[in-house]
Design a protein around this motif. Structure first.
Motif, PDB file in Angstrom:
ATOM      1  N   GLU A  72      -8.571  12.194 -40.904  1.00 41.81           N
ATOM      2  CA  GLU A  72      -8.085  11.198 -39.944  1.00 41.81           C
ATOM      3  C   GLU A  72      -8.898   9.908 -40.003  1.00 41.81           C
ATOM      4  O   GLU A  72     -10.110   9.918 -40.171  1.00 41.81           O
ATOM      5  CB  GLU A  72      -8.152  11.767 -38.529  1.00 41.81           C
ATOM      6  CG  GLU A  72      -9.557  12.109 -38.062  1.00 41.81           C
ATOM      7  CD  GLU A  72      -9.586  12.663 -36.646  1.00 41.81           C
ATOM      8  OE1 GLU A  72      -8.574  12.555 -35.942  1.00 41.81           O
ATOM      9  OE2 GLU A  72     -10.647  13.200 -36.245  1.00 41.81           O
ATOM     10  N   ASN A  73      -8.197   8.793 -39.848  1.00 43.61           N
ATOM     11  CA  ASN A  73      -8.792   7.465 -39.779  1.00 43.61           C
ATOM     12  C   ASN A  73      -8.397   6.864 -38.431  1.00 43.61           C
ATOM     13  O   ASN A  73      -7.283   6.352 -38.285  1.00 43.61           O
ATOM     14  CB  ASN A  73      -8.285   6.599 -40.934  1.00 43.61           C
ATOM     15  CG  ASN A  73      -8.839   5.189 -40.920  1.00 43.61           C
ATOM     16  OD1 ASN A  73      -9.502   4.788 -39.962  1.00 43.61           O
ATOM     17  ND2 ASN A  73      -8.561   4.436 -41.968  1.00 43.61           N
ATOM     18  N   ASP A  75      -9.048   4.176 -36.908  1.00 41.36           N
ATOM     19  CA  ASP A  75      -8.718   2.748 -36.889  1.00 41.36           C
ATOM     20  C   ASP A  75      -7.360   2.454 -37.520  1.00 41.36           C
ATOM     21  O   ASP A  75      -6.671   1.518 -37.116  1.00 41.36           O
ATOM     22  CB  ASP A  75      -9.809   1.950 -37.607  1.00 41.36           C
ATOM     23  CG  ASP A  75     -11.158   2.077 -36.917  1.00 41.36           C
ATOM     24  OD1 ASP A  75     -11.171   2.181 -35.679  1.00 41.36           O
ATOM     25  OD2 ASP A  75     -12.184   2.099 -37.619  1.00 41.36           O
ATOM     26  N   GLU A  76      -6.998   3.228 -38.528  1.00 42.91           N
ATOM     27  CA  GLU A  76      -5.705   3.073 -39.199  1.00 42.91           C
ATOM     28  C   GLU A  76      -5.101   4.459 -39.403  1.00 42.91           C
ATOM     29  O   GLU A  76      -5.216   5.034 -40.482  1.00 42.91           O
ATOM     30  CB  GLU A  76      -5.869   2.375 -40.547  1.00 42.91           C
ATOM     31  CG  GLU A  76      -6.423   0.965 -40.492  1.00 42.91           C
ATOM     32  CD  GLU A  76      -6.556   0.379 -41.877  1.00 42.91           C
ATOM     33  OE1 GLU A  76      -5.518   0.136 -42.530  1.00 42.91           O
ATOM     34  OE2 GLU A  76      -7.700   0.194 -42.330  1.00 42.91           O
ATOM     35  N   ASN A  79      -3.397   5.473 -42.601  1.00 39.52           N
ATOM     36  CA  ASN A  79      -4.159   5.261 -43.832  1.00 39.52           C
ATOM     37  C   ASN A  79      -5.395   6.171 -43.829  1.00 39.52           C
ATOM     38  O   ASN A  79      -6.525   5.704 -43.727  1.00 39.52           O
ATOM     39  CB  ASN A  79      -4.574   3.792 -43.946  1.00 39.52           C
ATOM     40  CG  ASN A  79      -5.193   3.463 -45.286  1.00 39.52           C
ATOM     41  OD1 ASN A  79      -4.983   4.148 -46.278  1.00 39.52           O
ATOM     42  ND2 ASN A  79      -6.002   2.406 -45.317  1.00 39.52           N
ATOM     43  N   PRO A  80      -5.184   7.489 -43.934  1.00 35.87           N
ATOM     44  CA  PRO A  80      -6.301   8.438 -43.820  1.00 35.87           C
ATOM     45  C   PRO A  80      -7.273   8.350 -44.992  1.00 35.87           C
ATOM     46  O   PRO A  80      -6.957   7.772 -46.045  1.00 35.87           O
ATOM     47  CB  PRO A  80      -5.598   9.801 -43.791  1.00 35.87           C
ATOM     48  CG  PRO A  80      -4.320   9.576 -44.534  1.00 35.87           C
ATOM     49  CD  PRO A  80      -3.903   8.166 -44.197  1.00 35.87           C
ATOM     50  N   PHE A  81      -8.443   8.917 -44.790  1.00 33.45           N
ATOM     51  CA  PHE A  81      -9.481   8.945 -45.816  1.00 33.45           C
ATOM     52  C   PHE A  81      -9.353  10.206 -46.671  1.00 33.45           C
ATOM     53  O   PHE A  81      -8.825  11.221 -46.227  1.00 33.45           O
ATOM     54  CB  PHE A  81     -10.875   8.931 -45.179  1.00 33.45           C
ATOM     55  CG  PHE A  81     -11.141   7.737 -44.308  1.00 33.45           C
ATOM     56  CD1 PHE A  81     -11.093   6.459 -44.821  1.00 33.45           C
ATOM     57  CD2 PHE A  81     -11.456   7.901 -42.960  1.00 33.45           C
ATOM     58  CE1 PHE A  81     -11.355   5.351 -44.017  1.00 33.45           C
ATOM     59  CE2 PHE A  81     -11.722   6.813 -42.151  1.00 33.45           C
ATOM     60  CZ  PHE A  81     -11.667   5.538 -42.678  1.00 33.45           C
ATOM     61  N   ASP A 137     -13.992   7.457 -46.761  1.00 36.96           N
ATOM     62  CA  ASP A 137     -14.379   6.486 -45.737  1.00 36.96           C
ATOM     63  C   ASP A 137     -15.588   5.655 -46.159  1.00 36.96           C
ATOM     64  O   ASP A 137     -15.673   4.472 -45.856  1.00 36.96           O
ATOM     65  CB  ASP A 137     -14.605   7.172 -44.387  1.00 36.96           C
ATOM     66  CG  ASP A 137     -15.743   8.174 -44.393  1.00 36.96           C
ATOM     67  OD1 ASP A 137     -16.252   8.538 -45.480  1.00 36.96           O
ATOM     68  OD2 ASP A 137     -16.122   8.641 -43.289  1.00 36.96           O
ATOM     69  N   LYS A 140     -14.267   3.117 -48.904  1.00 38.60           N
ATOM     70  CA  LYS A 140     -13.449   2.033 -48.344  1.00 38.60           C
ATOM     71  C   LYS A 140     -14.321   1.011 -47.610  1.00 38.60           C
ATOM     72  O   LYS A 140     -14.054  -0.193 -47.666  1.00 38.60           O
ATOM     73  CB  LYS A 140     -12.387   2.610 -47.418  1.00 38.60           C
ATOM     74  CG  LYS A 140     -11.261   3.300 -48.180  1.00 38.60           C
ATOM     75  CD  LYS A 140     -10.108   3.691 -47.275  1.00 38.60           C
ATOM     76  CE  LYS A 140      -8.972   4.285 -48.090  1.00 38.60           C
ATOM     77  NZ  LYS A 140      -7.785   4.615 -47.264  1.00 38.60           N
ATOM     78  N   ARG A 153     -21.485   5.968 -42.257  1.00 39.67           N
ATOM     79  CA  ARG A 153     -20.555   7.035 -42.619  1.00 39.67           C
ATOM     80  C   ARG A 153     -21.188   8.030 -43.580  1.00 39.67           C
ATOM     81  O   ARG A 153     -20.999   9.243 -43.447  1.00 39.67           O
ATOM     82  CB  ARG A 153     -19.290   6.418 -43.226  1.00 39.67           C
ATOM     83  CG  ARG A 153     -18.425   5.700 -42.196  1.00 39.67           C
ATOM     84  CD  ARG A 153     -17.245   4.980 -42.838  1.00 39.67           C
ATOM     85  NE  ARG A 153     -16.309   4.483 -41.826  1.00 39.67           N
ATOM     86  CZ  ARG A 153     -15.238   3.751 -42.098  1.00 39.67           C
ATOM     87  NH1 ARG A 153     -14.963   3.421 -43.369  1.00 39.67           N
ATOM     88  NH2 ARG A 153     -14.426   3.352 -41.129  1.00 39.67           N
TER      89      ARG A 153
END
Length: 207
Positions: A72-73, A75-76, A79-81, A137, A140, A153
């Protein structure tokens, strides 16, 4: 001549639309190249496990069990990690199967099984985690120039998987690979985090 490189990230036909490698030819090719082991990490599933394990053991190749997961992301959300988990022992295998199962039963979002961090945090025993390179994460954040965030992270994952989290280095010719590689090396040196070279394999032969 024996090859010391071991592929830790391979997608087979069991990754559905994300791979065309067939399991038995994969094991045969690995044995032909003299590679001692191979990791088959399907996208969000472990459906190839039994066939892979039997084929590898029959060919004298060590099977490395794992899976590529979408995390899960917040913030987006769409657009998962990416993260890859490898089982180092039976506890890791059991934890990995639970995490994968939760993705399908409770994590379906945007057509993908998305893994929640709390599921990972309660099931860390026996697992090795790979950062996902530029799709993770950490990667990115690095590619966005957010170096402090990338460090935070990476430290989170290092604490979650003590001495079992690796920053991935990829040189596959894809856009951004070189920049991501060098940024990961710099971060690894700063944090004392180990690195591992991987190749995001979806086909058995280059052509």
């Amino acid at each position: 001549m024996s090859q010391t490189f071991v592929h830790l990230r391979v997608h087979s036909e069991y990754s559905m639309v994300d791979g065309l490698v067939r399991v038995k030819p994969l094991v045969g090719r690995v044995a032909e190249l003299g590679m001692p082991a191979v990791g088959l990490t399907e996208q969000s599933n472990m459906c190839s496990l039994v066939r892979f394990y039997k084929a590898a053991m029959g060919a004298g190749v060590k099977p490395i069990i794992g899976a590529d997961l979408w995390v899960e992301n917040p913030d987006e959300p769409d657009n998962p990690f990416r993260i890859t988990l490898l089982a180092r022992n039976n506890d890791g295998y059991l934890n990995l199967t639970e995490v994968v199962s939760l993705g399908y039963t409770e994590g379906q979002r945007f057509g993908k099984p998305i893994i929640q961090r709390q599921w990972l945090e309660s099931r860390t025993e026996g697992l090795i985690a790979l950062s996902g390179s530029r799709l993770g994460d950490v990667g990115k954040a690095l590619m966005s120039g957010k170096l402090d965030l990338a460090r935070q992270r990476a430290e989170y994952w290092m604490n979650l998987y003590p001495e079992s989290f690796y920053l991935e280095l990829q040189r596959t010719g894809r856009p951004g690979d070189e920049d991501c590689l060098h940024l990961n090396v710099e971060l690894a040196e700063a944090l004392g985090c180990p690195v591992v070279a991987t190749n995001d394999v979806h086909f058995l032969h280059a052509e």
